[in-house]
Write a protein that holds these residues in place. Structure first.
Motif, mmCIF file in Angstrom:
data_model
loop_
_atom_site.group_PDB
_atom_site.id
_atom_site.type_symbol
_atom_site.label_atom_id
_atom_site.label_comp_id
_atom_site.label_asym_id
_atom_site.label_seq_id
_atom_site.Cartn_x
_atom_site.Cartn_y
_atom_site.Cartn_z
ATOM 1 N N GLN A 77 -31.428 12.863 -13.042
ATOM 2 C CA GLN A 77 -32.499 14.009 -12.356
ATOM 3 C C GLN A 77 -32.800 13.200 -10.974
ATOM 4 O O GLN A 77 -33.410 12.040 -11.083
ATOM 5 N N ALA A 78 -32.825 13.894 -9.989
ATOM 6 C CA ALA A 78 -33.672 13.355 -8.622
ATOM 7 C C ALA A 78 -35.118 13.813 -8.657
ATOM 8 O O ALA A 78 -35.237 15.091 -8.996
ATOM 9 N N ASP A 79 -35.240 12.969 -7.799
ATOM 10 C CA ASP A 79 -37.323 13.434 -7.506
ATOM 11 C C ASP A 79 -37.194 14.936 -5.898
ATOM 12 O O ASP A 79 -36.471 14.002 -5.361
ATOM 13 N N PRO A 80 -37.312 15.844 -6.591
ATOM 14 C CA PRO A 80 -36.957 17.362 -5.667
ATOM 15 C C PRO A 80 -37.745 16.466 -3.822
ATOM 16 O O PRO A 80 -38.045 17.013 -3.329
ATOM 17 N N GLU A 81 -39.398 16.249 -4.186
ATOM 18 C CA GLU A 81 -40.286 15.951 -3.555
ATOM 19 C C GLU A 81 -38.923 14.401 -2.439
ATOM 20 O O GLU A 81 -39.089 15.079 -1.010
ATOM 21 N N ALA A 82 -38.345 13.832 -3.202
ATOM 22 C CA ALA A 82 -37.830 12.648 -2.126
ATOM 23 C C ALA A 82 -37.043 13.412 -1.931
ATOM 24 O O ALA A 82 -36.441 12.811 -0.124
ATOM 25 N N ARG A 103 -39.363 25.454 -3.426
ATOM 26 C CA ARG A 103 -39.606 25.125 -4.957
ATOM 27 C C ARG A 103 -39.422 26.092 -5.718
ATOM 28 O O ARG A 103 -39.979 26.440 -7.197
ATOM 29 N N VAL A 122 -31.635 18.830 -9.034
ATOM 30 C CA VAL A 122 -33.141 18.368 -9.464
ATOM 31 C C VAL A 122 -33.458 19.672 -9.967
ATOM 32 O O VAL A 122 -34.303 20.233 -10.174
#
Length: 371
Positions: free
Chosen positions: A40-45, A122, A145
């Motif tokens: 999983q990736a950080d959407p904010e990043a 989002r 994400v």
């Protein structure tokens, strides 16, 4: 405007992404259930990476959410996003946006404008039209994400007529795996006047993990151009019939489960297909009418472009919802003419000729749930 850093975001997906298009024979049924195996990736990043790539471009138009009522912790909001993102092949090869520089349409950067818009708001449910980079861009990245997606291509996509295309365009539907459980998906080819058409729809039945409530969400894209009003009305009628069947099959009551329908209808509010949806037994309402003072008027435009034939400003895109199943808590405002700019859309600061529609819905409490 160079894109020297435009590979950063997608370098993390290098194992699966390829610049080569999928074979035209590959259909949605072969990949719908596939999930990316990446962490999983950080959407904010990822949003910050998009902003870094786009630092030399003008900022996107600022849009505020207009609240219509207060939500309650016991009735969580569901954010819906509707957007015709402009197929890359059509933008570069067919649509003829005479005031938009070709450099602004370069996919190497335009994809980041699209992703920035999505990651900024989002949404819990994302409904897209004119998607021709589903498998090599949106499905793998949005999966990272937290989204699960489905894609239904047009049978005879106009993208295939463009040299060096990336395959057919179509509708895509994504939803948050954390928020919802998928109960079923239907891919529809719309009919009109007893004939199968080139337009499609996706219908997903979702169960909300927070509330246990079930609802259906659909995405579609009706026939374009003036002179096809009766055709669009027939397509809308067929879609409504299919939605009524699907919703009734999923519901425990005769009226079925609540419904959300998103789409580029290519139809102004004075067209018959709009009136069909408003008068449907499904008891649908348009979310963006809540922005008007009387509650009965759509925005002045959802698309604004300049082509060789002239300037076109039109309201074509809608988020319909079951008025007995949902309430509208907030709606994303529309940008002003000044924000859009004299050259209209698309542009260096906005990737599509259509504006995104975003609204927050919440379930209306059923009487037995209040006891």
């Amino acid at each position: 405007m160079g894109s020297s850093s435009s590979s950063r975001l997608f370098s993390t997906l290098a194992q699966s992404l390829s610049s080569a298009p999928l074979p035209h024979g590959l259909t949605h049924t072969q990949t719908d259930t596939e999930e990316c195996e990446f962490e999983q990736a950080d959407p904010e990043a990822l949003l910050h990476e998009c902003e870094e790539v786009l630092r030399n471009r003008p900022p996107r138009p600022h849009r505020d959410f207009i609240r219509t009522r207060a939500s309650t912790p016991l009735n969580p909001q569901i954010r819906i996003m509707q957007w015709n993102i402009l197929a890359q092949a059509l933008g570069e090869g067919k649509d003829g946006f005479v005031r938009c520089p070709m450099e602004a349409l370069n996919w190497a950067e335009r994809k980041y404008l699209i992703l920035e818009e999505i990651l900024t708001y989002r949404p819990d449910v994302l409904c897209l039209q004119e998607v021709d980079h589903y498998y090599d861009t949106f499905q793998p990245l949005l999966s990272r994400v937290g989204y699960q997606g489905s894609f239904c291509p047009k049978p005879c996509s106009p993208c295939l007529d463009v040299r060096d295309n990336n395959g057919p365009d179509g509708c895509a539907l994504f939803f948050s795996r954390q928020r919802f459980e998928l109960l079923g998906t239907s891919h529809l080819r719309l009919s009109a006047m007893m004939l199968k058409t080139n337009q499609v729809a996706i219908v997903a039945t979702l169960r909300c993990r927070d509330t246990g409530r079930t609802f259906c969400v659909a995405v579609t894209h009706l026939k374009a151009r003036s002179g096809w009003e009766a055709f669009r009305s027939a397509q809308g009628s067929h879609l409504l019939q299919q939605l009524r069947v699907i919703c009734s099959q999923q519901g425990q009551h005769s009226e079925g489960v609540p419904l959300v329908v998103c789409g580029d209808f290519n139809a102004e509010p004075d067209e018959e297909v709009y009136r069909r949806f408003l008068a449907s037994p499904l008891q649908l309402e348009s979310a963006y009418r809540t922005l008007s003072s009387d509650g009965n008027t759509e925005p002045l435009f959802t698309s604004w472009k300049i082509r060789p034939s002239g300037e076109s400003r039109a309201t074509l895109d809608y988020v319909w919802y079951s008025r007995l199943g949902f309430s509208v808590d907030a709606v994303l405002s529309m940008p002003s003419e000044e924000q859009i700019g004299p050259d209209r859309l698309p542009s260096y600061h906005y990737p599509s000729d259509h504006l995104s529609l975003v609204c927050d819905l919440s379930f209306i409490q059923e009487p037995h749930r209040l006891m």
